[in-house]
Design an enzyme around this catalytic site. Structure first.
Site, short mmCIF file in Angstrom:
data_model
loop_
_atom_site.label_atom_id
_atom_site.label_comp_id
_atom_site.label_asym_id
_atom_site.label_seq_id
_atom_site.Cartn_x
_atom_site.Cartn_y
_atom_site.Cartn_z
N HIS A 85 25.89 -77.38 5.99
CA HIS A 85 24.51 -77.78 6.35
C HIS A 85 24.07 -78.99 5.53
O HIS A 85 23.37 -79.87 6.04
CB HIS A 85 23.53 -76.63 6.07
CG HIS A 85 23.36 -75.66 7.20
ND1 HIS A 85 22.93 -76.03 8.45
CD2 HIS A 85 23.54 -74.31 7.26
CE1 HIS A 85 22.86 -74.97 9.24
NE2 HIS A 85 23.23 -73.90 8.54
N GLY A 92 22.21 -66.38 4.19
CA GLY A 92 22.21 -67.65 3.49
C GLY A 92 21.18 -68.58 4.11
O GLY A 92 20.68 -68.32 5.21
N GLN A 102 17.58 -76.64 6.47
CA GLN A 102 17.10 -75.73 7.52
C GLN A 102 15.59 -75.48 7.43
O GLN A 102 15.00 -74.96 8.36
CB GLN A 102 17.85 -74.40 7.46
CG GLN A 102 19.32 -74.52 7.83
CD GLN A 102 20.03 -73.19 7.75
OE1 GLN A 102 20.46 -72.78 6.68
NE2 GLN A 102 20.14 -72.50 8.86
N HIS A 135 29.72 -72.46 5.21
CA HIS A 135 28.70 -72.67 6.25
C HIS A 135 27.48 -73.38 5.64
O HIS A 135 26.95 -74.34 6.22
CB HIS A 135 28.32 -71.30 6.84
CG HIS A 135 27.26 -71.32 7.89
ND1 HIS A 135 27.51 -71.00 9.20
CD2 HIS A 135 25.92 -71.60 7.83
CE1 HIS A 135 26.38 -71.09 9.90
NE2 HIS A 135 25.40 -71.46 9.08
N GLU A 136 27.03 -72.90 4.48
CA GLU A 136 25.82 -73.48 3.86
C GLU A 136 26.08 -74.89 3.33
O GLU A 136 25.23 -75.78 3.48
CB GLU A 136 25.29 -72.57 2.74
CG GLU A 136 24.90 -71.16 3.17
CD GLU A 136 23.98 -71.10 4.38
OE1 GLU A 136 23.22 -72.05 4.61
OE2 GLU A 136 24.06 -70.11 5.12
N CYS A 195 23.89 -68.66 13.07
CA CYS A 195 23.12 -69.61 12.26
C CYS A 195 21.65 -69.41 12.58
O CYS A 195 21.28 -69.33 13.76
CB CYS A 195 23.56 -71.03 12.58
SG CYS A 195 22.67 -72.28 11.63
N LEU A 196 20.84 -69.37 11.53
CA LEU A 196 19.40 -69.15 11.75
C LEU A 196 18.78 -70.35 12.48
O LEU A 196 17.71 -70.22 13.07
CB LEU A 196 18.70 -68.90 10.41
CG LEU A 196 19.18 -67.64 9.68
CD1 LEU A 196 18.52 -67.54 8.30
CD2 LEU A 196 18.88 -66.38 10.48
O1 K1U Z 1 22.81 -70.77 7.36
C1 K1U Z 1 22.38 -69.92 8.11
O2 K1U Z 1 21.93 -70.22 9.19
C2 K1U Z 1 22.42 -68.46 7.71
C3 K1U Z 1 23.55 -67.73 8.38
C4 K1U Z 1 24.72 -67.67 7.41
C5 K1U Z 1 26.03 -67.23 7.96
C6 K1U Z 1 26.17 -66.17 8.85
C7 K1U Z 1 27.40 -65.78 9.29
C8 K1U Z 1 28.51 -66.42 8.87
C9 K1U Z 1 28.37 -67.49 8.03
C10 K1U Z 1 27.14 -67.87 7.57
C11 K1U Z 1 23.05 -66.34 8.72
O3 K1U Z 1 22.71 -65.59 7.89
S1 K1U Z 1 22.98 -65.94 10.40
C12 K1U Z 1 22.44 -64.24 10.40
C13 K1U Z 1 23.55 -63.31 10.08
O4 K1U Z 1 24.69 -63.63 10.32
C14 K1U Z 1 23.30 -62.03 9.44
C15 K1U Z 1 22.03 -61.53 9.34
C16 K1U Z 1 21.81 -60.32 8.72
C17 K1U Z 1 22.87 -59.60 8.24
C18 K1U Z 1 24.14 -60.08 8.37
C19 K1U Z 1 24.37 -61.30 8.97
ZN ZN Z 2 23.41 -72.05 9.45
#
Ligand code: K1U
Ligand code: ZN
Length: 174
Positions: free
Chosen positions: A139, A46, A51, A135-136, A93-94
């Site tokens: 943000h 997401g 972000q 989560h999104e 979170c990215l």
């Molecule tokens: O909003 C963001 O920073 C994106 C975030 C979303 C998220 C992850 C986990 C739980 C809730 C919301 C991410 O994508 S972090 C990366 C990640 O978790 C992931 C990456 C590749 C495959 C699977 C997960």
């Molecule tokens: Zn995030």
């Protein structure tokens, strides 16, 4: 399509309340396309517009790689209109790379939003899909997953993060 730099904590844009979208135009569609490409490249499941430094109420999510049927979904002005139950999931979170923590959220949510044609739609989600939506949408209110963790863990995180940023700016420091 183009990649956009992801803003990293503690960038102040991550604490801004995103403004509602008033017109679904060419610029918003291009931003949504670029956000999707940026999310795939990261990789993430997401991304919210804050972000990438644009505080508007726009989110992209794609859970297909996580074995969900849901492919790329773009949500404009998303709102949680119903929530049920609780679940705990280890989130990342990215914008806070390499830090993961358990977060308690609603198990099921119903979200209302506009699509890229400006048409309203509603989705009911559970499991990781519901977690990612919350989560999104957080943000867009300037809230990060670290705001949900217990204060002791958050203090430890903040101390380690400060140290990490200091090391990055001056790698010769002990
Ligand atoms: O909003 C963001 O920073 C994106 C975030 C979303 C998220 C992850 C986990 C739980 C809730 C919301 C991410 O994508 S972090 C990366 C990640 O978790 C992931 C990456 C590749 C495959 C699977 C997960
Ligand atoms: Zn995030």
């Amino acid at each position: 399509m183009a990649l956009i730099d992801i803003c990293i904590y503690p960038d102040p844009v991550l604490r801004e309340t995103a403004r509602p979208v008033t017109e679904v135009d060419h610029y918003l569609r291009k931003l949504a396309d670029d956000m999707a490409e940026t999310m795939y490249q990261a990789p993430g499941i997401g991304l919210a517009a804050n972000q990438v430094g644009v505080p508007v109420r726009l989110v992209v999510i794609d859970l297909q790689k996580e074995d969900y049927e849901q492919g790329l979904i773009t949500l404009i002005n998303p709102e949680i209109v119903a929530a049920e139950g609780t679940t705990t999931f280890e989130e990342g979170c990215l914008s806070v790379p390499e830090f993961f923590a358990d977060v308690k959220r609603s198990e099921q949510v119903t979200v209302r939003a506009l699509d890229l044609d400006g048409k309203p739609f509603e989705i009911r989600a559970s499991g990781l899909f519901a977690v990612a939506l919350q989560h999104e949408i957080d943000h867009l209110s300037g809230r990060l997953f670290i705001d949900h963790i217990n204060p002791i863990k958050r203090d430890i995180f903040k101390r380690r993060w400060k140290k990490k940023l200091k090391q990055q700016s001056d790698p010769d420091q002990p």
